[in-house]
Design an enzyme around this catalytic site. Structure first.
Site, mmCIF file in Angstrom:
data_model
loop_
_atom_site.group_PDB
_atom_site.id
_atom_site.type_symbol
_atom_site.label_atom_id
_atom_site.label_comp_id
_atom_site.label_asym_id
_atom_site.label_seq_id
_atom_site.Cartn_x
_atom_site.Cartn_y
_atom_site.Cartn_z
ATOM 1 N N LEU A 1 -92.691 10.780 230.958
ATOM 2 C CA LEU A 1 -92.981 12.117 230.459
ATOM 3 C C LEU A 1 -91.747 12.730 229.809
ATOM 4 O O LEU A 1 -90.642 12.659 230.349
ATOM 5 C CB LEU A 1 -93.439 13.007 231.619
ATOM 6 C CG LEU A 1 -93.839 14.441 231.290
ATOM 7 C CD1 LEU A 1 -95.056 14.463 230.373
ATOM 8 C CD2 LEU A 1 -94.131 15.204 232.579
ATOM 9 N N GLY A 2 -91.938 13.326 228.627
ATOM 10 C CA GLY A 2 -90.877 14.113 228.007
ATOM 11 C C GLY A 2 -89.787 13.306 227.340
ATOM 12 O O GLY A 2 -88.686 13.826 227.145
ATOM 13 N N GLU A 3 -90.064 12.051 226.972
ATOM 14 C CA GLU A 3 -89.012 11.230 226.369
ATOM 15 C C GLU A 3 -89.285 10.861 224.916
ATOM 16 O O GLU A 3 -88.600 9.991 224.357
ATOM 17 C CB GLU A 3 -88.813 9.948 227.181
ATOM 18 C CG GLU A 3 -88.149 10.175 228.528
ATOM 19 C CD GLU A 3 -87.598 8.893 229.115
ATOM 20 O OE1 GLU A 3 -86.400 8.878 229.451
ATOM 21 O OE2 GLU A 3 -88.357 7.904 229.230
ATOM 22 N N ASN B 1 -98.875 15.592 216.645
ATOM 23 C CA ASN B 1 -97.978 16.420 215.847
ATOM 24 C C ASN B 1 -96.996 15.579 215.019
ATOM 25 O O ASN B 1 -96.090 14.943 215.585
ATOM 26 C CB ASN B 1 -97.212 17.355 216.788
ATOM 27 C CG ASN B 1 -96.407 18.399 216.050
ATOM 28 O OD1 ASN B 1 -96.311 18.380 214.827
ATOM 29 N ND2 ASN B 1 -95.822 19.319 216.792
ATOM 30 N N GLU C 1 -92.769 16.541 214.877
ATOM 31 C CA GLU C 1 -91.745 16.091 215.831
ATOM 32 C C GLU C 1 -90.911 14.946 215.277
ATOM 33 O O GLU C 1 -89.666 15.031 215.293
ATOM 34 C CB GLU C 1 -92.411 15.728 217.153
ATOM 35 C CG GLU C 1 -93.031 16.930 217.855
ATOM 36 C CD GLU C 1 -93.843 16.571 219.078
ATOM 37 O OE1 GLU C 1 -94.114 17.464 219.898
ATOM 38 O OE2 GLU C 1 -94.213 15.383 219.207
ATOM 39 N N GLU D 1 -99.629 22.929 222.922
ATOM 40 C CA GLU D 1 -99.631 24.391 222.935
ATOM 41 C C GLU D 1 -98.432 24.921 223.730
ATOM 42 O O GLU D 1 -97.804 25.909 223.335
ATOM 43 C CB GLU D 1 -100.924 24.907 223.560
ATOM 44 C CG GLU D 1 -102.179 24.591 222.762
ATOM 45 C CD GLU D 1 -102.781 23.252 223.115
ATOM 46 O OE1 GLU D 1 -103.916 22.982 222.696
ATOM 47 O OE2 GLU D 1 -102.108 22.457 223.807
ATOM 48 N N PRO E 1 -98.019 6.017 225.251
ATOM 49 C CA PRO E 1 -99.358 6.605 225.356
ATOM 50 C C PRO E 1 -99.293 8.120 225.467
ATOM 51 O O PRO E 1 -98.376 8.672 226.094
ATOM 52 C CB PRO E 1 -99.940 5.977 226.627
ATOM 53 C CG PRO E 1 -98.798 5.380 227.352
ATOM 54 C CD PRO E 1 -97.674 5.186 226.403
ATOM 55 N N ARG E 2 -100.227 8.785 224.833
ATOM 56 C CA ARG E 2 -100.272 10.243 224.869
ATOM 57 C C ARG E 2 -100.305 10.764 226.304
ATOM 58 O O ARG E 2 -99.676 11.760 226.622
ATOM 59 C CB ARG E 2 -101.501 10.732 224.092
ATOM 60 C CG ARG E 2 -101.802 12.218 224.227
ATOM 61 C CD ARG E 2 -100.730 13.071 223.610
ATOM 62 N NE ARG E 2 -101.093 14.483 223.611
ATOM 63 C CZ ARG E 2 -100.261 15.470 223.336
ATOM 64 N NH1 ARG E 2 -99.011 15.199 223.014
ATOM 65 N NH2 ARG E 2 -100.672 16.705 223.340
#
Length: 471
Positions: free
Chosen positions: A316-318, A342, A345, A62, A271-272
């Protein structure tokens, strides 16, 4: 107020004395920030003068979808302050990483208060937003009840209601009407979502499009990408992205089935939830150890070496980095009944896509990608074997992978004007900036709020109550 909302209200009041302990335990596990627990009790408000729009984006998906809207709002309303709440530390971190500096200067982040009536009331009394926007589907009854009691215009943005959830609501039609009717405006992701929301009882529903279609490609650190490309040069790379519990074991089993026919295969597992990285690595190492497969973990500072077969990327964020590196990917949350993550992406980054059978969270884009040939289903009585067969097919036929990647990219061409359209719709809910709405203007300056201008909900006519439904 419905019986369900009343029970929720009293239940959360009764649970309130235990929640500080719950929050401290979450902080100890890294799921909260210890120095910011007061925000979860509705404290730490610091409302600036002038107009303020509150947007709640529960988690990472979101938050990412609303970033272009924040930019469009900042460009159209220089006086407007944007209060953004999230429910997770991960989403808060990504918000800080992805906002452009000029927009970040206009955004205030807070963690959303837990849904206790007194805490929700404290939050709203402190911030006094001119309008409130909830992104997608995470809605809290007490928070909405307090907002409605204050006649704050409510918007459900990028709203979704799956066919599965709509069928469930047939057993509680009265409650569904109360829930969907809580909003002055609903902007649905698709016409199918809009129809289901109207049938549920939403009053004013429009479909401008899905904000996830308008998101830019995931960013990448070019230096990190160059290092990884050098490290894996010439090797086939399979990515399992945003995986959930139960999927990693299937991915490891598929890798073992593929390894002999595809020498040098590197399987990357993202992993999510990055905090699961050590546990995922331990599970994968246990499964791989019997066959001599070696493993590295990015969260521990490790790079994939020549002998590394499995690489757990628990940072995170990669994801933008790994989608660019991979020859194909599995979009996680789809091999297990989570509903899928999603798929847009990887499609934007020209990466062939595999999907399990559970994709209801993204039914419309998945249908679009499958119809275009940009994605392929993986399903069968043995999920690991089906996954291995699909990966082998793409890796063995480079032309097939290239055709899938091109089809996926074409199928998700961005709706460039959508964030601007959404921003214009949201600005209509706010008071006019007016001659007094500069940096010294107080809360509520300008014209009356949206719900009052429509003449539907004058003072004393709004029904108290909240809404909580899962999309």
């Amino acid at each position: 107020m419905s019986l369900a909302a009343t029970l929720w209200r009293w239940g959360t009041r009764a649970a309130a004395p235990l929640l500080p302990l719950h929050l401290r335990r979450r902080a100890a596990r890294g799921k909260e920030i210890a120095d910011r627990l007061a925000e979860r009790r509705g404290e730490a408000a610091a409302r600036p003068p002038g107009r303020l729009l509150w947007l709640h984006a529960a988690s990472v998906g979101e938050t990412l979808s609303v970033l272009p809207v924040l930019q469009a709002l900042a460009g159209r309303a220089p006086d407007l302050t944007l209060l953004v709440t999230t429910g997770t530390v991960t989403a808060a971190t990504l918000l800080g990483q992805r906002l452009e500096p000029a927009v970040a200067a206009r955004v205030i982040h807070r963690f959303v208060p837990l849904d206790v009536p007194g805490w929700a009331a404290r939050f709203l009394a402190g911030w006094q937003p001119d309008a409130a926007v909830f992104v997608e589907s995470e809605l809290w009854p007490n928070l909405l009840a307090e907002a409605r009691a204050r006649r704050i215009p409510l918007v459900l943005l990028n709203a979704r209601l799956s066919a599965r959830s709509a069928r469930r609501w047939r057993w509680a039609r009265g409650l569904g009407r109360e829930l969907a009717g809580a909003f002055d405006l609903v902007l649905a992701q698709s016409e199918a979502d809009a129809a289901r929301l109207r049938a549920l009882g939403a009053r004013t529903v429009r479909c401008l499009g899905n904000l996830k279609d308008a998101a830019p490609p995931l960013p990448v650190d070019q230096a990190a990408l160059a290092r990884l490309r050098a490290a894996v040069a010439g090797r086939p790379v399979f990515l399992a992205a945003s995986t959930h519990p139960g999927e990693e074991a299937l991915v490891v089993e598929a890798h073992r089935a593929l390894a002999a026919a595809h020498p040098g295969l590197l399987t990357i597992i993202v992993p999510r939830h990055p905090e699961r990285g050590p546990a995922v690595a331990a599970e994968a190492a246990g499964a791989a150890g019997a066959t001599g497969l070696t493993l590295a973990r990015r969260g521990a500072g490790e790079q994939p070496g020549p002998e590394t077969a499995l690489y757990v990327a628990d940072t995170l964020g990669e994801l933008g980095l790994f989608y660019r590196l991979a020859d194909l990917c599995l979009v996680g949350g789809s091999l297990v009944p989570h509903g899928g993550q999603n798929p847009l992406e990887p499609a934007r980054l020209c990466c062939p896509i595999l999907l399990g059978p559970h994709t209801w969270n993204f039914a419309e884009p998945v249908a679009r990608l499958l119809a275009a040939g940009g994605a392929r289903r993986v399903e069968g009585p043995d999920p690991a074997a089906a996954l291995a067969a699909a990966v082998a097919d793409v890796l063995s036929n480079p032309g097939c992978g290239q055709a899938m990647a091109e089809a996926a990219t074409a199928a998700v061409a961005p709706e460039a004007g959508l964030p601007g359209q959404v921003a214009e719709a949201l600005l209509q809910l706010l008071p006019d900036a007016g001659p007094d709405a500069g940096p010294d203007a107080g809360p509520g300056s300008g014209r009356p709020a949206f719900a009052l201008r429509l003449g539907r909900n004058g003072p004393g006519t709004r029904k108290p109550g909240g809404a909580l439904f899962e999309g």
